[in-house]
Write a protein that holds these residues in place. Sequence first.
Motif: not given
Length: 360
Positions: A84-92
Amino acid sequence: MSPQNQTNPVEQETHTESKSQTGSSRATYSESSELKDRDIRLDAGESEPDELDSQSAKSTSSTFGRWHREREKERQTEIAREQEIREEQGRIAQLRDDPGLDGLLAEDQSKSQTSKRRRPLTRLRKLLYGFGAFMLAVLLYIGLVFYSPLLSVQTIRVEGASLLDSVQVEQKLEPLKGTPLTRINDQKVRELIDQEHVLRGVQIEAHPPHELVVTLKERTPVAVIHQDGKYVVVDSEGIKLREVENADGINVPLVDVGQEVPQDSAAFRTVANVLSALPSSILTQVKEARASSTSNINLTLKDGVVVQWGTAEESDLKAKVLTKLMEAVHEDQSKTAQQGQATNKVNTYDVSSPRVPVTR
């Protein structure tokens, strides 16, 4: 067999035990290596081989198996969280890479932070700017109205002058020209005219941009006093208004006060109260007023008719009755003259009892 090839039984047993220990340590090392490989595969998100699943199932009842299962669950949770953190970082990162979105977000964040940080300062500035604008407007108004030549006097018009000459009054007010209209007051005008004995007051009216209208409130002459060979026009208070050569051209009656000063004469005050109550239409017809006592006041008209006034009490009512009486007599005489008949001349109007007037 030679002595060198012969082996001591004790040495053989020791050698055998050493081999068995070596094999055991190798088996333990192999098992440890397999566990490490499985942990690495779990960290990488790979699934366990079927053999490990079977081994894990077989060791469920053991303490090590329970510990291993709990640890596996924790690792799965950590892996999901990291995902989830990696996905959020990807969106950012995607937002940062997009110039349009990044500009909008940066602008919104900048405005939000600026408004939060500078809101009290902005309100203070608004108050300061508003106060400064107000003070500037006040200063401009004062400068324009009180000191600017845009509203200065250029024309002076005098009204209400009868005792005074309006042309002479305008000449006396010449110093006011060039002065702003708002800086001129009644007191300044009266000082320039310098006729306090004639004026009761003055009224000024500004007509922007350049005209000043001065209305004179003169004292009303009610009588002419003959003293020391001079005829002096006075008002109801006995104040001297002007001197004239004779009383013929003056439309006020002659009052005889002897040598007394009009302001100090009781007879003059009595007669003056009566004359002040008369309307101008009758006052201009009075030639002489005399008071032999405070209860015996007589007026003599220019045509010789006498008005018996009595006392000075109810002078206002007596003046109204005399006006109506004279109008009625004049109307009756006009009708009689139109009929060709002789008119009856009235010599006396008696209004000493105003509710029962008499003509003779």
